[in-house]
Design an enzyme around this catalytic site. Structure first.
Site, PDB file in Angstrom:
ATOM      1  N   LYS A  17       0.823  -1.135   0.127  1.00  0.00           N
ATOM      2  CA  LYS A  17       0.059  -0.008   0.023  1.00  0.00           C
ATOM      3  C   LYS A  17       0.802   1.205   0.093  1.00  0.00           C
ATOM      4  CE  LYS A  17      -3.380  -1.777   2.801  1.00  0.00           C
ATOM      5  NZ  LYS A  17      -3.739  -1.878   4.375  1.00  0.00           N
ATOM      6  N   HIS A  76      -0.661  -1.544  16.362  1.00  0.00           N
ATOM      7  CA  HIS A  76      -1.281  -0.092  15.901  1.00  0.00           C
ATOM      8  C   HIS A  76      -0.798   1.210  16.710  1.00  0.00           C
ATOM      9  CE1 HIS A  76      -4.969  -3.309  15.456  1.00  0.00           C
ATOM     10  NE2 HIS A  76      -4.415  -3.099  14.282  1.00  0.00           N
ATOM     11  N   HIS A 118      -9.235   1.134  18.549  1.00  0.00           N
ATOM     12  CA  HIS A 118      -8.904   0.846  17.315  1.00  0.00           C
ATOM     13  C   HIS A 118      -9.721  -0.404  16.920  1.00  0.00           C
ATOM     14  CE1 HIS A 118      -6.340   0.905  13.673  1.00  0.00           C
ATOM     15  NE2 HIS A 118      -6.702  -0.372  13.632  1.00  0.00           N
ATOM     16  N   GLY A 147     -10.500  -2.605  13.885  1.00  0.00           N
ATOM     17  CA  GLY A 147     -10.499  -2.643  12.242  1.00  0.00           C
ATOM     18  C   GLY A 147     -10.768  -4.354  12.213  1.00  0.00           C
ATOM     19  N   ARG A 166      -9.164 -13.068  14.879  1.00  0.00           N
ATOM     20  CA  ARG A 166      -8.346 -13.365  15.826  1.00  0.00           C
ATOM     21  C   ARG A 166      -9.087 -13.360  17.198  1.00  0.00           C
ATOM     22  NH1 ARG A 166      -4.609  -8.889  14.755  1.00  0.00           N
ATOM     23  NH2 ARG A 166      -3.661  -9.679  12.807  1.00  0.00           N
ATOM     24  N   VAL A 199     -14.681  -0.772  12.115  1.00  0.00           N
ATOM     25  CA  VAL A 199     -15.633  -0.958  12.772  1.00  0.00           C
ATOM     26  C   VAL A 199     -16.109   0.252  13.633  1.00  0.00           C
ATOM     27  CG1 VAL A 199     -16.467  -2.375  14.752  1.00  0.00           C
ATOM     28  CG2 VAL A 199     -15.441  -3.489  12.841  1.00  0.00           C
ATOM     29  N   GLY A 200     -14.899   0.867  14.419  1.00  0.00           N
ATOM     30  CA  GLY A 200     -15.063   1.972  15.251  1.00  0.00           C
ATOM     31  C   GLY A 200     -15.553   3.273  14.750  1.00  0.00           C
TER      32      GLY A 200
HETATM   33  P1  ADP Z   1      -7.747  -3.204   8.823  1.00  0.00           P
HETATM   34  O1  ADP Z   1      -7.471  -3.697   9.947  1.00  0.00           O
HETATM   35  O2  ADP Z   1      -7.703  -4.117   7.602  1.00  0.00           O
HETATM   36  O3  ADP Z   1      -7.065  -1.992   8.242  1.00  0.00           O
HETATM   37  P2  ADP Z   1     -10.269  -1.664   8.583  1.00  0.00           P
HETATM   38  O4  ADP Z   1      -9.860  -0.683   9.640  1.00  0.00           O
HETATM   39  O5  ADP Z   1     -10.558  -1.200   7.259  1.00  0.00           O
HETATM   40  O6  ADP Z   1      -9.276  -2.885   8.750  1.00  0.00           O
HETATM   41  O7  ADP Z   1     -11.546  -2.257   8.898  1.00  0.00           O
HETATM   42  C1  ADP Z   1     -12.183  -3.289   8.291  1.00  0.00           C
HETATM   43  C2  ADP Z   1     -13.477  -3.658   8.872  1.00  0.00           C
HETATM   44  O8  ADP Z   1     -14.367  -2.506   9.300  1.00  0.00           O
HETATM   45  C3  ADP Z   1     -14.215  -4.596   8.207  1.00  0.00           C
HETATM   46  O9  ADP Z   1     -13.843  -5.778   8.424  1.00  0.00           O
HETATM   47  C4  ADP Z   1     -15.729  -4.494   8.710  1.00  0.00           C
HETATM   48  O10 ADP Z   1     -15.986  -5.398   9.645  1.00  0.00           O
HETATM   49  C5  ADP Z   1     -15.651  -2.989   9.354  1.00  0.00           C
HETATM   50  N1  ADP Z   1     -16.562  -2.192   8.560  1.00  0.00           N
HETATM   51  C6  ADP Z   1     -16.299  -1.289   7.645  1.00  0.00           C
HETATM   52  N2  ADP Z   1     -17.258  -0.409   7.122  1.00  0.00           N
HETATM   53  C7  ADP Z   1     -18.463  -0.831   8.023  1.00  0.00           C
HETATM   54  C8  ADP Z   1     -19.659  -0.284   8.107  1.00  0.00           C
HETATM   55  N3  ADP Z   1     -19.881   0.336   7.493  1.00  0.00           N
HETATM   56  N4  ADP Z   1     -20.231  -1.023   9.174  1.00  0.00           N
HETATM   57  C9  ADP Z   1     -19.751  -1.747  10.004  1.00  0.00           C
HETATM   58  N5  ADP Z   1     -18.464  -2.342  10.123  1.00  0.00           N
HETATM   59  C10 ADP Z   1     -17.723  -1.908   9.008  1.00  0.00           C
END
Ligand code: ADP
Length: 384
Positions: free
Chosen positions: A20, A166, A194, A196, A227, A317-318
């Site tokens: 990325k 993170h 955090h 994700g 996890r 998610v947050g």
């Molecule tokens: P990474 O850890 O891969 O960087 P992100 O921070 O992009 O992950 O988070 C990815 C997760 O966010 C997805 O698996 C999904 O569960 C959640 N997510 C993304 N958009 C939404 C949404 N609109 N509502 C609920 N959960 C979401």
């Protein structure tokens, strides 16, 4: 080091099968380009060298080539800095060797980070390249929070302690939360969540991290997409002795087939929300387990900090799941935490408060920006 005239920083996040990148201009704090090269080693992109070549080509096509004098530095995300790297670090041969020595602590991540560094250094040997470590923000954990209660000699021999991950996100979000409150980071205590695919919590006192939920590896702590987070370590012995699973099988189980995925077959909170709407009790249970763990960490970090000024939600998610935020903080008025349902339901890409006017603790949604944080740290170092 020669102070470079440029104001741009290329941020590279090299994973095992993807790279990325973002090109940021630090003069205006703007994002000039971003992209993702996927499926390295599987098809046209033979290896990381080919992937970085593609990054260079994509940037050149936009008139932003890597040969530009505007480029001041390359900032590399490095997952594990061990106890040695507690600050952004200018990359030398010796630093690369030291990051290689940390591979046993992060066998899934550091090797790809190192490959990215090597290829980028070959591409622009004259340019300062800076390693920014996911663990660094947590290096301030007091010894009593970083230590596991196991035999000290064994722990030290194998580097077993809580490092946390993170870190760039926790650093960025805790600072941005203070900004949102109109305060200096040194004045506020923040719990950062955090959430994700990977998920971690941290307790930040006056800008300094004092506890975090991930440990030796990113497996500990919150329930995540795939996890388990916290489990009784004896589960592992049990699965080995009674279940006959190998160490690698258990590693795979806990890292890749557990969490939300293990509980309900889906790791995406959107899909889980959809299933819950249809009355799916398995999805509901996965959600409840996830939220229960989150509440426990909020409670624990409230006790660790003593005074909490803000709770900040970030990452996929947050930032997006009002349901998770509402459920995690429901009924915590005794802790001074009250979420406003209307504010919580607003969707926005900006940092915002979602707490009720009478809430003693501010509750915030603060979009994370790990790339900007890496670029800022790298730029600050080359400007120093
Ligand atoms: P990474 O850890 O891969 O960087 P992100 O921070 O992009 O992950 O988070 C990815 C997760 O966010 C997805 O698996 C999904 O569960 C959640 N997510 C993304 N958009 C939404 C949404 N609109 N509502 C609920 N959960 C979401």
């Amino acid at each position: 080091m020669n102070r470079t005239p440029g104001t741009r920083v290329l941020v590279l996040n090299s994973g095992s099968s993807s790279v990325k990148y973002q090109l940021l201009d630090m003069a205006g704090g703007t994002r000039l380009a971003s992209g993702l090269v996927e499926r390295i080693g599987d098809g046209p992109v033979a290896d990381h060298a080919a992937a970085l070549k593609q990054v260079a080509d994509e940037l050149a096509a936009q008139g932003l080539g890597l040969d530009s004098p505007e480029l001041a530095a390359v900032g590399h995300r490095v997952v594990h800095g061990g106890i040695r790297f507690t600050e952004p670090t200018l990359i030398t041969d010796e630093v690369v060797t030291a990051i290689e020595e940390l591979v046993p602590l992060a066998p899934l991540h550091n090797p790809a980070n190192i490959t990215g560094i090597k290829v980028a250094r070959e591409l622009r040997p004259d340019l300062p390249q800076v390693a920014v470590f996911d663990t660094a923000f947590h290096s301030t954990l007091p010894e009593y929070a970083a230590r596991y209660a196991i035999d000290t000699a064994t722990a030290d021999e194998h580097g077993v302690r809580r490092y946390g991950f993170h870190g760039t996100s926790h650093a960025y979000v805790s600072r941005a939360t203070a900004e949102l409150l109109g305060k200096d980071p040194s004045e506020v205590n923040v719990i950062v969540l955090h959430l994700g695919n990977g998920a971690s919590a941290s307790a930040v006192r006056g800008g300094t991290c004092v506890d975090t939920s991930m440990g030796l590896t990113p497996l500990e702590g919150l329930v995540m997409g795939t996890r388990s987070g916290d489990i009784d370590p004896a589960v592992i012995f049990h699965l080995s002795r009674v279940g006959g699973l190998s160490t690698d099988e258990i590693d795979d189980l806990l890292n890749k087939r557990s969490g939300l995925l293990g509980l309900c077959g889906d790791n995406d909170m959107r899909e889980i929300g959809r299933r819950m709407g249809e009355g799916d009790v398995t999805a509901q249970l996965a959600f409840d387990v996830y939220v229960h763990r989150l509440r426990k960490y909020v409670g624990a970090y409230t006790a660790v900090l003593g005074r909490v000024d803000a709770i900040a939600f970030t990452a996929g998610v947050g930032e997006n799941s009002a349901a998770v935020r509402e459920a995690a903080l429901r009924g915590l008025t005794a802790l001074g935490v009250e979420v406003d349902a209307v504010r919580n339901a607003v969707r926005s890409p900006s940092a915002r408060l979602i707490s009720a006017a009478e809430s003693r603790v501010a509750v915030a949604v603060v979009p994370t920006d790990e790339e900007m944080e890496i670029a800022s740290q790298a730029y600050a170092l080359v400007q120093a």
